[in-house]
Design a protein around this motif. Structure first.
Motif, PDB file in Angstrom:
ATOM      1  N   SER A  89       0.857  -1.189   0.000  1.00  0.00           N
ATOM      2  CA  SER A  89       0.000   0.000   0.000  1.00  0.00           C
ATOM      3  C   SER A  89       0.888   1.231   0.000  1.00  0.00           C
ATOM      4  CB  SER A  89      -0.896  -0.001   1.245  1.00  0.00           C
ATOM      5  OG  SER A  89      -0.092   0.034   2.397  1.00  0.00           O
ATOM      6  N   ALA A  90       0.261   2.402  -0.127  1.00  0.00           N
ATOM      7  CA  ALA A  90       1.062   3.629  -0.195  1.00  0.00           C
ATOM      8  C   ALA A  90       0.238   4.815   0.276  1.00  0.00           C
ATOM      9  CB  ALA A  90       1.536   3.868  -1.620  1.00  0.00           C
ATOM     10  N   HIS A  91       0.914   5.910   0.551  1.00  0.00           N
ATOM     11  CA  HIS A  91       0.285   7.194   0.910  1.00  0.00           C
ATOM     12  C   HIS A  91      -0.798   7.509  -0.130  1.00  0.00           C
ATOM     13  CE1 HIS A  91       0.076  11.604   1.356  1.00  0.00           C
ATOM     14  NE2 HIS A  91       0.486  11.375   2.608  1.00  0.00           N
ATOM     15  N   THR A  92      -2.038   7.635   0.323  1.00  0.00           N
ATOM     16  CA  THR A  92      -3.170   7.658  -0.604  1.00  0.00           C
ATOM     17  C   THR A  92      -3.087   8.831  -1.580  1.00  0.00           C
ATOM     18  OG1 THR A  92      -4.434   6.769   1.224  1.00  0.00           O
ATOM     19  CG2 THR A  92      -5.703   7.506  -0.672  1.00  0.00           C
ATOM     20  N   GLU A  93      -2.890  10.040  -1.038  1.00  0.00           N
ATOM     21  CA  GLU A  93      -2.883  11.213  -1.936  1.00  0.00           C
ATOM     22  C   GLU A  93      -1.652  11.222  -2.833  1.00  0.00           C
ATOM     23  OE1 GLU A  93      -3.343  14.659   0.524  1.00  0.00           O
ATOM     24  OE2 GLU A  93      -4.982  13.705   1.606  1.00  0.00           O
TER      25      GLU A  93
END
Ligand SMILES: NC(=O)C1=CN([C@@H]2O[C@H](COP(=O)(O)OP(=O)(O)OC[C@H]3O[C@@H](n4cnc5c(N)ncnc54)[C@H](OP(=O)(O)O)[C@@H]3O)[C@@H](O)[C@H]2O)[C@@H](O)CC1
Ligand SMILES: Nc1ncnc2c1ncn2[C@@H]1O[C@H](COP(=O)(O)OP(=O)(O)O)[C@@H](O)[C@H]1O
Length: 490
Positions: A89-93
């Motif tokens: 997963s990753a930083h959404t923005e």
């Protein structure tokens, strides 16, 4: 003087701004700084952005977010950008901005001109497992090489060595010492506007102008006694050469006079090399400071000369076997001790702290600071970077050096430099004298290394040149590697 901070100091400084809802702004500034550094690196290594490929290996935290925003900006300039999500997963923005700009998420690493290491930053805890081995080619670390501890510089075994580390808000102590120093490569500091919230620094780094401030300015009214006389207790029948190296370095650094105390055979060797030295078999005549220990071994006469010097109340630098003879704490703040990691481990063991050499090498700032506090002396811990700690907790780390300095007798040279500065400088704090001496020594090592490998006997000529360069205002990159510190951390 540069200032460096622990990871938690930087995070604390960010907090008031985060509480005011400025988290996005901080990240935007960090990401833009990283973007600019990547552009500069692409221009430097391949002449421009056209056809360039940059891949970021990102973790799920804000460190990965910084890299995703930076790559989004790069994609906007036509660079082919890919991201590998190391934890799925990753930083959404950040990810949304990256994808919107045309970035692609891949599972494996293809060809890239630069790989950005953005798995972990200051939020790292515990051991780090890299998702795959370090790729060939250029690696740029985002804030810190993932897996390096921002405070101590300790590093998990799999950490990738960076060519460049682009660090945000302020220089981190962990990029200066321990394995973190070597893993960071060239360090660039990006100002993200937290300067006014930063506390007292954890660590200082002297710059060339600070060294110049410690070196005495030549004055018309000098005479040899007022300029500063150094007493050197060095050498024994077993190790005569140490005395030659220590006195040579002191003379090259600049003193009014060197008084040398040693057995006769050693005095002869020193006088053959330096007829200007005033030599005797026991401490006599006035001096302004003492340099004690190199090559004295277990020579009984030298050991008792050491006791006289220590009792004199004058500034003193203690090296080598002199370190075995320092009395229990506290010393009175005027002593500079110059152990390497093995010697410091032995000193600490005598204080009841069970620590071995590898542990000192791994956390040099911690152990030098602790020893200085416990002993009441300035501790200059030698190694690829030199850590100088004062009894009040002040620490300076100097990383100007050269691996060729790892040669027998190089420490004796350093003792001579420290001694000369103690004898001739009346205003600087011992910790700054020690750090300035380390800079002179390191710079001399670099000058000498220009001609290839050298023995310590050749170092003194370079010490003169190093002193002249500092006095002449010739700059020297303070962090060792070519360094670019545009805004913060000063
Ligand atoms: N604060 C700010 O405003 C600004 C911060 N900035 C940037 O943010 C960075 C700090 O971001 P951060 O706090 O999100 O932490 P970060 O380093 O990304 O990693 C934490 C994540 O990793 C994980 N994790 C931890 N250890 C692990 C391990 N050993 N192995 C594997 N995973 C591990 C941990 O997961 P957890 O274990 O907690 O589930 C967590 O999710 C900072 O370095 C700078 O780049 C800038 O943008 C400027 C503004
Ligand atoms: N790998 C290295 N890179 C740069 N400098 C080093 C390295 N190893 C040691 N040094 C420096 O060389 C000097 C060695 O001192 P020391 O170990 O006391 O040697 P000796 O006792 O033989 O004189 C110290 O100033 C240290 O900081």
């Amino acid at each position: 003087m540069l200032r460096a901070f622990t990871g938690s100091q930087v995070r604390d400084a960010e907090r008031p701004l985060l509480e005011r809802g400025m988290g996005r702004d901080l990240m935007a500034r960090a990401a833009h700084g990283l973007y600019r550094s990547l552009v500069a690196e692409l221009r430097r290594t391949r002449g421009g952005l056209y056809g360039a490929r940059v891949t970021a290996v990102v973790g799920k935290g804000n460190n990965g977010g910084d890299a995703l925003f930076a790559l989004a900006e790069l994609a906007g300039r036509g660079v082919r950008t890919t991201a590998i999500l190391a934890s799925g997963s990753a930083h959404t923005e950040g990810l949304a901005a990256f994808l919107a700009a045309g970035g692609r998420v891949e599972r494996t690493l293809g060809r890239a001109d630069i790989v950005v290491d953005a798995v972990l930053g200051t939020g790292a805890s515990g051991d780090y497992r890299a998702p795959f081995p370090r790729p060939e080619g250029i690696v740029v670390a985002c804030d810190l090489p993932s897996g390096v501890d921002a405070d101590s510089g300790t590093a998990s075994p799999e950490v990738w060595r960076a060519d460049v580390t682009v660090t945000f808000g302020a220089l981190k102590s962990g990029l200066l010492a321990g394995r973190g120093r070597a893993l960071a490569g060239r360090v660039e500091v990006i100002d993200i506007g937290i300067g006014e919230y930063l506390p007292q620094p954890d660590v200082y780094v002297l710059e060339a102008e600070d060294v110049r401030g410690v070196l005495p300015e030549p004055r018309d009214d000098w005479q040899k006694y007022t300029r500063g006389v150094l007493g050197v207790i060095a050498g024994s029948d077993q190790y005569p050469g140490a005395a030659v190296l220590t006195t040579s370095a002191a003379l090259a650094t600049g003193v009014g006079m060197v008084r040398h105390i040693a057995p006769e055979s050693v005095r002869r060797a020193v006088l053959a090399a330096h007829p200007e030295v005033v030599a005797s078999g026991s401490p006599e005549g006035r001096v302004q400071a003492w340099a004690v220990g190199p090559g004295i071994g277990d020579d009984a006469g030298q050991q008792s000369a050491f006791d006289v010097a220590l009792d004199s109340g004058l500034p003193i630098v203690v090296d080598a076997s002199g370190l075995n003879r320092i009395p229990g704490p506290p010393l009175d703040g005027r002593a500079v001790l110059t152990p390497h990691a093995g010697e410091l481990a032995r000193v600490l063991s005598r204080l009841g702290l069970d620590v071995e050499r590898p542990e000192v090498e791994e956390r040099p700032i911690r152990w030098a600071r602790l020893a200085a506090e416990r002993l009441g002396a300035t501790v200059l811990l030698k190694g690829p970077a030199t850590v100088c700690a004062a009894p009040d907790g002040t620490v300076c780390v100097q990383a100007v050096s050269h691996p060729y300095l790892a040669t027998a007798g190089s420490g004796d040279t350093l003792t001579g430099i420290v001694g000369a500065l103690l004898a001739t400088t009346s205003y600087a704090r011992p910790v700054h004298v020690a750090a300035a001496a380390a800079m002179v020594h390191g710079r001399a090592g670099r000058i000498a290394a220009e001609g290839g490998p050298f023995g310590a006997g050749e170092l003194s000529a370079a010490v003169r040149q190093a002193v002249a360069a500092f006095q002449g205002g010739v700059p020297e990159a303070p962090l060792g590697a070519a360094v670019d510190l545009p805004f913060a951390g000063r």
